[in-house]
Design a protein around this motif. Structure first.
Motif, PDB file in Angstrom:
ATOM      1  N   GLN A 257       1.177   3.354  -3.296  1.00  0.00           N
ATOM      2  CA  GLN A 257      -0.091   4.028  -3.584  1.00  0.00           C
ATOM      3  C   GLN A 257      -0.209   5.319  -2.769  1.00  0.00           C
ATOM      4  O   GLN A 257      -0.684   6.344  -3.275  1.00  0.00           O
TER       5      GLN A 257
ATOM      6  N   THR B 101       0.814  -1.215   0.000  1.00  0.00           N
ATOM      7  CA  THR B 101       0.000   0.000   0.000  1.00  0.00           C
ATOM      8  C   THR B 101       0.851   1.270   0.000  1.00  0.00           C
ATOM      9  O   THR B 101       0.329   2.358  -0.257  1.00  0.00           O
TER      10      THR B 101
ATOM     11  N   THR C  32       0.170   6.862   5.404  1.00  0.00           N
ATOM     12  CA  THR C  32       0.393   5.424   5.259  1.00  0.00           C
ATOM     13  C   THR C  32      -0.506   4.570   6.145  1.00  0.00           C
ATOM     14  O   THR C  32      -0.572   3.357   5.960  1.00  0.00           O
TER      15      THR C  32
END
Length: 267
Positions: free
Chosen positions: A33, A30, A178
């Protein structure tokens, strides 16, 4: 702070190694992204940094813990990669250089020390200061950015929470959100990875813009070991269509790939 939110994983101590690694890997996917969502902010910071360095300024990082160490790493890698002077990019750790290896208790809580540390480098309004703090609330970083901005430095930051005090103190904030970590609050994990990626982008894009890369080659790199000498020879072989012995002789004579190309009117 989302970086302090509880991990979605529980009872970690009961999980087999394969499940621990798979869980960490899933979360790590992730991170790019999150960095992608911050690209406009990173771009604005790059543009500000390029402008200041073109005018004779320098780039400074301040931070504590993992964030500070990442700044020191990025700064230390710029001279060998791009052939820039050692003092052009400077990483400063809360607690001093000793804190790179061993934590200095309470150093990050001193809101006035960062400006003291920066003044030892004779910073001026020509320079850029980037504060690094995954949490976005580190007093050392907030204090340094606040003082630097008042003194006319361009100020940026890389944080991993939205709406933080560090971001508010910076003119060019970068917020790479994050989310919760695999181990609750352990920001050396996803947040640290995100900061490393953003730092890679900042200095790489900056020095490409400043002419330190030709094509896709590090023509100004320091030839500090056999691997890099061989890489430099391959660059010359590819660019000039020559053999290894001639490339080796050119590199030995001129000391860098750019200088060798320049001597032949190819720079």
């Amino acid at each position: 702070m989302t970086t302090e939110a509880p991990s979605e994983f529980t009872n970690l101590e009961t999980l087999p190694t394969a499940e621990l690694l798979a869980g960490m890997n899933r979360l790590d996917q992730t991170v790019p992204q999150a960095v992608a969502r911050a690209l406009p902010q990173i771009g604005a910071l790059v543009e500000a940094t390029v402008a200041r360095l073109q005018a004779g300024g320098r780039l400074f990082y301040i931070g504590a813990g993992t964030s500070g160490r990442l700044g020191v790493v990025d700064a230390s890698e710029c001279p060998p990669t791009f052939g820039v002077p050692a003092g052009l990019v400077v990483g400063i750790m809360a607690g001093g250089d000793g804190a790179i290896r061993q934590a200095v208790e309470g150093a990050e809580d001193n809101a006035t020390q960062a400006w003291v540390d920066l003044q030892a480098h004779n910073v001026s309004a020509k320079d850029v200061l980037v504060g690094l703090a995954a949490s976005g609330r580190t007093p050392y970083v907030i204090g340094g950015l606040t003082a630097a901005r008042a003194a006319g430095l361009a100020t940026g930051c890389i944080v991993c929470n939205a709406g933080s005090g560090v971001a508010a103190a910076a003119e060019f904030p970068v917020e790479v959100v994050t989310g919760p970590e695999f181990i609750t609050g352990s920001t050396r994990l996803k947040a640290g990875t995100a900061q490393k990626l953003a730092l890679n982008m900042l200095t790489t894009a900056t020095f490409i813009r400043l002419g330190r890369v030709k094509g896709n080659k590090m023509v100004d790199m320091q030839l500090s070991n056999e691997k890099l000498v061989e890489r430099g020879q391959r660059m010359l072989m590819d660019e000039l269509g020559i053999g290894q012995p001639e490339a080796a002789a050119l590199l030995a004579r001129h000391g860098s790939v750019r200088a060798a190309l320049g001597a032949l009117g190819k720079a």
